[in-house]
Design an enzyme around this catalytic site. Sequence first.
Site, PDB file in Angstrom:
ATOM      1  CB  CYS A 159      55.916 -48.472  -9.212  1.00  0.00           C
ATOM      2  SG  CYS A 159      54.435 -49.073  -9.854  1.00  0.00           S
ATOM      3  CB  CYS A 170      54.324 -46.446 -12.190  1.00  0.00           C
ATOM      4  SG  CYS A 170      53.186 -47.057 -10.608  1.00  0.00           S
TER       5      CYS A 170
HETATM    6  P1  FAD Z   1      50.559 -37.081  -6.467  1.00  0.00           P
HETATM    7  O1  FAD Z   1      49.730 -37.430  -7.423  1.00  0.00           O
HETATM    8  O2  FAD Z   1      51.842 -37.688  -6.117  1.00  0.00           O
HETATM    9  O3  FAD Z   1      50.769 -35.510  -6.648  1.00  0.00           O
HETATM   10  C1  FAD Z   1      52.020 -34.700  -5.806  1.00  0.00           C
HETATM   11  C2  FAD Z   1      51.290 -33.130  -6.000  1.00  0.00           C
HETATM   12  O4  FAD Z   1      50.983 -32.843  -7.257  1.00  0.00           O
HETATM   13  C3  FAD Z   1      49.823 -33.057  -5.302  1.00  0.00           C
HETATM   14  O5  FAD Z   1      49.804 -33.079  -3.771  1.00  0.00           O
HETATM   15  C4  FAD Z   1      49.330 -31.985  -6.000  1.00  0.00           C
HETATM   16  O6  FAD Z   1      49.867 -30.695  -5.406  1.00  0.00           O
HETATM   17  C5  FAD Z   1      50.082 -31.846  -7.472  1.00  0.00           C
HETATM   18  N1  FAD Z   1      49.113 -32.546  -8.451  1.00  0.00           N
HETATM   19  C6  FAD Z   1      48.353 -33.612  -8.411  1.00  0.00           C
HETATM   20  N2  FAD Z   1      47.698 -33.885  -9.375  1.00  0.00           N
HETATM   21  C7  FAD Z   1      48.040 -32.666 -10.238  1.00  0.00           C
HETATM   22  C8  FAD Z   1      47.836 -32.575 -11.683  1.00  0.00           C
HETATM   23  N3  FAD Z   1      46.867 -33.426 -12.173  1.00  0.00           N
HETATM   24  N4  FAD Z   1      48.032 -31.242 -12.000  1.00  0.00           N
HETATM   25  C9  FAD Z   1      48.908 -30.587 -11.359  1.00  0.00           C
HETATM   26  N5  FAD Z   1      49.256 -30.948 -10.032  1.00  0.00           N
HETATM   27  C10 FAD Z   1      48.707 -31.904  -9.482  1.00  0.00           C
HETATM   28  N6  FAD Z   1      50.119 -44.816  -9.100  1.00  0.00           N
HETATM   29  C11 FAD Z   1      49.380 -45.971  -9.639  1.00  0.00           C
HETATM   30  O7  FAD Z   1      48.628 -46.514  -8.601  1.00  0.00           O
HETATM   31  N7  FAD Z   1      49.173 -46.378 -10.631  1.00  0.00           N
HETATM   32  C12 FAD Z   1      49.925 -46.088 -11.731  1.00  0.00           C
HETATM   33  O8  FAD Z   1      50.045 -46.388 -12.868  1.00  0.00           O
HETATM   34  C13 FAD Z   1      51.001 -44.837 -11.224  1.00  0.00           C
HETATM   35  N8  FAD Z   1      51.764 -44.379 -12.093  1.00  0.00           N
HETATM   36  C14 FAD Z   1      52.802 -43.528 -12.096  1.00  0.00           C
HETATM   37  C15 FAD Z   1      53.571 -43.051 -13.027  1.00  0.00           C
HETATM   38  C16 FAD Z   1      54.424 -41.900 -12.803  1.00  0.00           C
HETATM   39  C17 FAD Z   1      55.262 -41.324 -13.661  1.00  0.00           C
HETATM   40  C18 FAD Z   1      54.386 -41.348 -11.376  1.00  0.00           C
HETATM   41  C19 FAD Z   1      55.402 -40.313 -10.904  1.00  0.00           C
HETATM   42  C20 FAD Z   1      53.827 -42.056 -10.321  1.00  0.00           C
HETATM   43  C21 FAD Z   1      52.765 -42.947 -10.810  1.00  0.00           C
HETATM   44  N9  FAD Z   1      51.864 -43.307  -9.925  1.00  0.00           N
HETATM   45  C22 FAD Z   1      50.748 -44.293 -10.117  1.00  0.00           C
HETATM   46  C23 FAD Z   1      51.757 -42.629  -8.482  1.00  0.00           C
HETATM   47  C24 FAD Z   1      50.505 -41.543  -8.572  1.00  0.00           C
HETATM   48  O9  FAD Z   1      50.638 -40.692  -9.525  1.00  0.00           O
HETATM   49  C25 FAD Z   1      50.654 -40.780  -7.386  1.00  0.00           C
HETATM   50  O10 FAD Z   1      51.844 -40.123  -7.263  1.00  0.00           O
HETATM   51  C26 FAD Z   1      50.355 -41.453  -5.975  1.00  0.00           C
HETATM   52  O11 FAD Z   1      49.102 -42.089  -6.080  1.00  0.00           O
HETATM   53  C27 FAD Z   1      50.401 -40.752  -4.790  1.00  0.00           C
HETATM   54  O12 FAD Z   1      49.446 -39.461  -4.964  1.00  0.00           O
HETATM   55  P2  FAD Z   1      49.264 -38.215  -4.157  1.00  0.00           P
HETATM   56  O13 FAD Z   1      47.775 -38.103  -3.832  1.00  0.00           O
HETATM   57  O14 FAD Z   1      50.114 -38.251  -2.939  1.00  0.00           O
HETATM   58  O15 FAD Z   1      49.721 -37.010  -5.065  1.00  0.00           O
END
Ligand code: FAD
Length: 391
Positions: free
Chosen positions: A320, A323
């Site tokens: 993305c 991102c």
């Molecule tokens: P995710 O956020 O993908 O987390 C995966 C797992 O990590 C979770 O199930 C949890 O167990 C663990 N976790 C979650 N948060 C934390 C934490 N703070 N500390 C420790 N463990 C944790 N999305 C956007 O809408 N806008 C953006 O600008 C954006 N930028 C991104 C930049 C990067 C580099 C990446 C890799 C992803 C980005 N995303 C962005 C996507 C977003 O971060 C999430 O991955 C997405 O929204 C899916 O979220 P999720 O609830 O499935 O868990």
Amino acid sequence: LTNQTLPYHFKTSNASIQDLNEINAAVRPGLLKIVNSDFFKYFKLNLFSECPFWDDNNGFCTNRACAVDLIEDDKDLPEYWKPEALGKINDLNDLDNQPIDAQDELLNQLCNKKFITGNHYSPLNCRDIDYCDVDYITNHPDAVLVDLVNNPERFTGYGGEQSGLIWKSIYSENCFLIDDKDTESLAKEVFYKLISGMHASIGVHLSNDYLDTKTGNWGPNLDLFMFRVGNWTDRIENIYFNYAIVAKAIQKISPFLQKLEFCSQYDNQTLNLLNGLSTHIDENIFHEELIFDGELSSALKDQFRVKFKNVTKIMDCVHCDRCRLWGKVQSTGYATSLKILLEMDNDPMFVINSLTKYELIALLNTFDRISKSVQLINNFEVMFNEKYNTD
Ligand code: FAD
């Protein structure tokens, strides 16, 4: 959320969350001016570089078209609500179509000093002190200039398995091999806190600038914030931990800013703003010398350096664009903070002279991201109390 004293397992800061909130209120107006200034709002990166770590064979998607997984079922969404559209970079200022020299020219007009590029080996201890791949980011023939102000960090719909795997691989960089087991576990904890704080900060931003696909309106989503960040004390703590680290790095280079001469031609005003920023930051905000309980070995610093370089490179696997942009900016900002905090005591002027324009831009924009997160946590707390504490 915010009235608690930081239950640091670390003795690296005596600042309470309240202290950091107060510092943040004082620095925020000046910081906003800085990140909106011409010098600090352009970042250069290559949006099209291949992910260097994995390919389709092990389950990761490297095809740009297929890589954006949807959080929500996108079938009913209009085109402009789909993650591909939401995560797009807007308005490259027509600079992406210009040769790289023209892009450099624009930045050089803002800056009368050519920055040193290439690897930086400290003459004192003959070590490479680059914590990120900034030379690769900026000198790549496909690198483009992006206006960060026109491309705010916000909800993009990027998610699902792909982003989960990227986060997993970033967290799994957390492997240090050090003879002293106590130092090894401290190193792991610092690395984990930095990544988790960055991850949580991204969660705060996407919850605040969230697209409600039912109404088509953008705005804060309290429930999403609570689900991603607010219900997790450690994630809130790690955001404040990162705040203290980046703030200290800025405070530490502030006496040397005049010597940077990075923009003496165009802007005393920017230098003044930078100096103004650091007057609000006490050097005790973070004690980097206490992170590792004693002398920090070159071997440990090198491991941190390599891990962080890898994190900045993993960002090339994010499909993305928006991102990836903010992921690059922030991972480079944290890498630069570590370079300043861990390397400057040995050889301050060498570190200062080795800082590139883009490391500085990333550092200040990362401070802005984490500073806005702190502000937003306070806003969400007010919203939470209004909604749930009605008595
Ligand atoms: P995710 O956020 O993908 O987390 C995966 C797992 O990590 C979770 O199930 C949890 O167990 C663990 N976790 C979650 N948060 C934390 C934490 N703070 N500390 C420790 N463990 C944790 N999305 C956007 O809408 N806008 C953006 O600008 C954006 N930028 C991104 C930049 C990067 C580099 C990446 C890799 C992803 C980005 N995303 C962005 C996507 C977003 O971060 C999430 O991955 C997405 O929204 C899916 O979220 P999720 O609830 O499935 O868990």
